[in-house]
Design an enzyme around this catalytic site. Structure first.
Site, PDB file in Angstrom:
ATOM      1  N   TYR A  66       0.864  -1.176   0.000  1.00 59.80           N
ATOM      2  CA  TYR A  66       0.000   0.000   0.000  1.00 59.80           C
ATOM      3  C   TYR A  66       0.905   1.232   0.000  1.00 59.80           C
ATOM      4  O   TYR A  66       1.366   1.669   1.053  1.00 59.80           O
ATOM      5  CB  TYR A  66      -0.912  -0.001   1.234  1.00 59.80           C
ATOM      6  CG  TYR A  66      -1.514  -1.359   1.530  1.00 59.80           C
ATOM      7  CD1 TYR A  66      -2.692  -1.772   0.908  1.00 59.80           C
ATOM      8  CD2 TYR A  66      -0.876  -2.241   2.407  1.00 59.80           C
ATOM      9  CE1 TYR A  66      -3.232  -3.023   1.171  1.00 59.80           C
ATOM     10  CE2 TYR A  66      -1.412  -3.493   2.664  1.00 59.80           C
ATOM     11  CZ  TYR A  66      -2.582  -3.881   2.047  1.00 59.80           C
ATOM     12  OH  TYR A  66      -3.103  -5.125   2.293  1.00 59.80           O
ATOM     13  N   ARG A  96       2.366  -4.343  -6.186  1.00 57.04           N
ATOM     14  CA  ARG A  96       0.969  -3.912  -6.264  1.00 57.04           C
ATOM     15  C   ARG A  96       0.660  -2.842  -5.242  1.00 57.04           C
ATOM     16  O   ARG A  96       1.142  -2.868  -4.110  1.00 57.04           O
ATOM     17  CB  ARG A  96       0.038  -5.097  -6.028  1.00 57.04           C
ATOM     18  CG  ARG A  96      -1.443  -4.714  -6.204  1.00 57.04           C
ATOM     19  CD  ARG A  96      -2.307  -5.301  -5.110  1.00 57.04           C
ATOM     20  NE  ARG A  96      -1.987  -4.795  -3.770  1.00 57.04           N
ATOM     21  CZ  ARG A  96      -2.630  -5.150  -2.670  1.00 57.04           C
ATOM     22  NH1 ARG A  96      -3.622  -6.020  -2.738  1.00 57.04           N
ATOM     23  NH2 ARG A  96      -2.284  -4.658  -1.477  1.00 57.04           N
ATOM     24  N   GLU A 136      -4.660  -2.072  -8.332  1.00 64.03           N
ATOM     25  CA  GLU A 136      -5.760  -3.030  -8.177  1.00 64.03           C
ATOM     26  C   GLU A 136      -7.116  -2.387  -8.456  1.00 64.03           C
ATOM     27  O   GLU A 136      -7.381  -1.255  -8.030  1.00 64.03           O
ATOM     28  CB  GLU A 136      -5.741  -3.604  -6.761  1.00 64.03           C
ATOM     29  CG  GLU A 136      -6.792  -4.668  -6.525  1.00 64.03           C
ATOM     30  CD  GLU A 136      -6.493  -5.530  -5.322  1.00 64.03           C
ATOM     31  OE1 GLU A 136      -7.460  -5.932  -4.642  1.00 64.03           O
ATOM     32  OE2 GLU A 136      -5.303  -5.816  -5.062  1.00 64.03           O
ATOM     33  N   HIS A 138     -10.530  -1.715  -7.408  1.00 62.30           N
ATOM     34  CA  HIS A 138     -10.986  -1.757  -6.019  1.00 62.30           C
ATOM     35  C   HIS A 138     -11.928  -0.598  -5.757  1.00 62.30           C
ATOM     36  O   HIS A 138     -11.699   0.521  -6.244  1.00 62.30           O
ATOM     37  CB  HIS A 138      -9.783  -1.664  -5.069  1.00 62.30           C
ATOM     38  CG  HIS A 138     -10.049  -2.185  -3.699  1.00 62.30           C
ATOM     39  ND1 HIS A 138     -10.695  -1.439  -2.737  1.00 62.30           N
ATOM     40  CD2 HIS A 138      -9.759  -3.372  -3.118  1.00 62.30           C
ATOM     41  CE1 HIS A 138     -10.797  -2.149  -1.626  1.00 62.30           C
ATOM     42  NE2 HIS A 138     -10.239  -3.322  -1.817  1.00 62.30           N
ATOM     43  N   ASP A 166      -8.967  -7.612  -9.954  1.00 56.54           N
ATOM     44  CA  ASP A 166      -9.698  -8.320  -8.902  1.00 56.54           C
ATOM     45  C   ASP A 166     -11.102  -8.581  -9.419  1.00 56.54           C
ATOM     46  O   ASP A 166     -11.918  -7.657  -9.553  1.00 56.54           O
ATOM     47  CB  ASP A 166      -9.723  -7.498  -7.616  1.00 56.54           C
ATOM     48  CG  ASP A 166     -10.316  -8.271  -6.448  1.00 56.54           C
ATOM     49  OD1 ASP A 166     -11.507  -8.649  -6.541  1.00 56.54           O
ATOM     50  OD2 ASP A 166      -9.606  -8.490  -5.450  1.00 56.54           O
ATOM     51  N   HIS A 169     -14.136  -7.398  -7.285  1.00 51.31           N
ATOM     52  CA  HIS A 169     -14.295  -5.953  -7.180  1.00 51.31           C
ATOM     53  C   HIS A 169     -14.712  -5.329  -8.513  1.00 51.31           C
ATOM     54  O   HIS A 169     -15.395  -4.290  -8.520  1.00 51.31           O
ATOM     55  CB  HIS A 169     -13.010  -5.326  -6.656  1.00 51.31           C
ATOM     56  CG  HIS A 169     -12.720  -5.648  -5.226  1.00 51.31           C
ATOM     57  ND1 HIS A 169     -13.713  -5.689  -4.262  1.00 51.31           N
ATOM     58  CD2 HIS A 169     -11.553  -5.951  -4.588  1.00 51.31           C
ATOM     59  CE1 HIS A 169     -13.169  -6.001  -3.093  1.00 51.31           C
ATOM     60  NE2 HIS A 169     -11.869  -6.167  -3.266  1.00 51.31           N
ATOM     61  N   HIS A 192      -6.746 -11.382  -9.124  1.00 54.74           N
ATOM     62  CA  HIS A 192      -7.105 -11.818  -7.781  1.00 54.74           C
ATOM     63  C   HIS A 192      -8.470 -12.487  -7.860  1.00 54.74           C
ATOM     64  O   HIS A 192      -9.413 -11.941  -8.450  1.00 54.74           O
ATOM     65  CB  HIS A 192      -7.159 -10.638  -6.808  1.00 54.74           C
ATOM     66  CG  HIS A 192      -5.864 -10.391  -6.116  1.00 54.74           C
ATOM     67  ND1 HIS A 192      -5.672  -9.340  -5.232  1.00 54.74           N
ATOM     68  CD2 HIS A 192      -4.680 -11.056  -6.151  1.00 54.74           C
ATOM     69  CE1 HIS A 192      -4.442  -9.374  -4.763  1.00 54.74           C
ATOM     70  NE2 HIS A 192      -3.819 -10.410  -5.304  1.00 54.74           N
ATOM     71  N   TYR A 211      -8.911  -6.866   8.335  1.00 51.99           N
ATOM     72  CA  TYR A 211      -7.668  -6.945   9.090  1.00 51.99           C
ATOM     73  C   TYR A 211      -7.876  -7.150  10.582  1.00 51.99           C
ATOM     74  O   TYR A 211      -6.916  -7.328  11.324  1.00 51.99           O
ATOM     75  CB  TYR A 211      -6.824  -5.693   8.842  1.00 51.99           C
ATOM     76  CG  TYR A 211      -6.438  -5.560   7.395  1.00 51.99           C
ATOM     77  CD1 TYR A 211      -5.816  -6.613   6.729  1.00 51.99           C
ATOM     78  CD2 TYR A 211      -6.716  -4.415   6.680  1.00 51.99           C
ATOM     79  CE1 TYR A 211      -5.476  -6.519   5.392  1.00 51.99           C
ATOM     80  CE2 TYR A 211      -6.376  -4.306   5.335  1.00 51.99           C
ATOM     81  CZ  TYR A 211      -5.752  -5.363   4.703  1.00 51.99           C
ATOM     82  OH  TYR A 211      -5.428  -5.257   3.376  1.00 51.99           O
ATOM     83  N   GLU A 248      -7.280 -15.232  -3.237  1.00 54.77           N
ATOM     84  CA  GLU A 248      -7.209 -14.287  -2.131  1.00 54.77           C
ATOM     85  C   GLU A 248      -8.336 -14.604  -1.145  1.00 54.77           C
ATOM     86  O   GLU A 248      -9.434 -14.061  -1.220  1.00 54.77           O
ATOM     87  CB  GLU A 248      -7.334 -12.861  -2.661  1.00 54.77           C
ATOM     88  CG  GLU A 248      -6.933 -11.814  -1.644  1.00 54.77           C
ATOM     89  CD  GLU A 248      -7.093 -10.405  -2.161  1.00 54.77           C
ATOM     90  OE1 GLU A 248      -6.294  -9.558  -1.765  1.00 54.77           O
ATOM     91  OE2 GLU A 248      -8.012 -10.150  -2.973  1.00 54.77           O
TER      92      GLU A 248
END
Length: 288
Positions: A66, A96, A136, A138, A166, A169, A192, A211, A248
Site C-alpha cells: 500500500y 501492487r 488493483e 478496487h 480483482d 471488485h 485476484h 484486518y 485471495e
C-alpha cells in the site's frame, strides 16, 4: 494459468513461510504472493529469498503493498524503492498498490491528475528496477469501475503500469468481469480471485473488518459457491495460458478452502490442456 496463494490469507495465523511453501508445493500451487508486511518482516532473515523459495518449485509473482500516494513525496519514493528491492530479492516481477483512497465519482479532476502524476513517478521507479507497478481494481479508488480504470491508465500513460484485475471488485463496481477483462486485457498483469455469497455481504471486505482478527467472515465463500460465475470467467482465459492469478481468501479454514478452490480452478481449466499443472502426488501438509 499459474496459480498462487496469498500470505495475507494467513495474517492471523502462527505459521512460517517454510510451512506455507511445503504446503503450497504439495497442493499444486506454483507460487506465493507475498504481502508487503510479510516481505518486510522477512528482510532480516538473510537466507530467505527467491532462490530459497525456488527449492520448493515455487516463485513469488507479486509483492502486494500500500504505497502512500498522499503526503511527503520523498517518503513515497523511499517506500517505493524499498518495495522494489524486496521484489527483486524474491524474484518478483510485479509490485501492487492502489490508486488513491477515494472513489472516482468523489474525486475532483485536479485530484485525479495529482494521483496520476504520482503513479507515473512510481512507474518510472519500478521500471528502473525491471518491475511493473500494478494498480488493483478496487472500490474507493480511481480504479473502481471499467471507465475509471481506463481513464486512469490513459492519465498515467506509462508502460510499467499494469492492472491487478480483482474479479470480485470489478463485479462490485457494476461491470461484467468477462466484458471488462476483454477491454483491459492488454493492461492486465495479474488476477485476484475471491467470491461472496451476495452483494449485501460485500462490507465484509472493508479493510477495518478484513484486518481485524475478530472481524466478521459471514458471506465470504469458496470461489465456486458465490455470486460471481468463475466457471464462465475462467473459460475466458482459454486464450491466455500465460495468465497468473492468486486465490485471495480472507475467511476461516484457509487450508481446506484454498485446496478446494485450487482443485476447482484446475477442473474449470481442464479443457485447456496444460493451462494449470496438476498437483504433485504426495503427502498433503497442514490439513485444516
Amino acid at each position: 494459468m499459474r496459480l498462487s496463494l496469498c500470505t495475507i490469507s494467513f495474517r492471523h495465523h502462527l505459521v512460517s513461510l517454510e510451512d506455507l511453501a511445503v504446503w503450497a508445493a504439495g497442493n499444486g500451487f506454483q507460487g506465493i504472493e507475498l504481502w508487503g508486511a510479510h516481505a518486510r518482516n522477512m528482510a532480516a532473515v538473510s537466507d530467505r529469498g527467491g532462490d530459497w523459495l525456488a527449492q520448493f518449485g515455487l516463485s513469488v509473482p507479486m509483492v502486494s503493498d500500500y504505497l502512500p500516494l498522499d503526503g511527503d513525496p520523498d517518503a513515497l519514493v523511499r517506500k517505493t524503492l524499498d518495495l522494489c528491492r524486496l521484489a527483486q530479492r524474491w524474484g518478483a516481477p510485479k509490485i501492487r498498490s492502489f490508486a488513491g483512497s477515494t472513489g472516482s465519482a468523489e474525486t475532483s479532476p485536479e485530484r485525479k491528475l495529482f494521483i496520476a502524476e504520482r503513479l507515473r513517478t512510481l512507474c518510472g521507479l519500478a521500471a528502473d528496477h525491471g518491475l511493473s507497478l500494478l494498480v488493483e481494481t478496487h472500490p474507493g479508488t480511481l480504479a473502481d469501475s471499467l471507465p475509471a480504470t481506463r481513464a486512469l491508465i490513459a492519465a498515467v500513460g506509462h508502460p510499467a503500469l499494469k492492472i491487478n484485475f480483482d474479479v470480485l471488485h470489478v463485479w462490485e463496481g457494476g461491470d461484467d468481469p468477462v466484458a471488462a477483462r476483454r477491454v483491459l486485457r492488454p493492461h492486465i498483469g495479474h488476477y485476484h480471485l475471491k467470491n461472496i455469497w451476495a452483494r449485501e455481504d460485500l462490507s465484509v471486505f472493508e479493510p477495518a473488518n478484513v484486518y481485524a482478527a475478530a472481524g466478521r467472515r459471514d458471506g465470504m465463500v469458496p470461489l465456486f459457491d458465490g455470486v460471481v460465475d468463475y466457471r464462465r470467467f475462467l473459460a475466458e482465459l482459454a486464450d491466455d495460458p500465460a495468465a497468473e492469478g492468486s486465490l485471495e481468501w480472507f475467511g476461516d479454514d484457509c487450508y481446506a478452502v484454498l485446496r478446494r478452490d485450487r482443485d476447482g480452478v484446475e477442473a474449470a481449466l481442464a479443457p485447456m490442456a496444460g493451462s494449470l499443472p496438476r498437483r504433485v502426488a504426495g503427502t498433503r501438509h497442514g490439513t485444516a
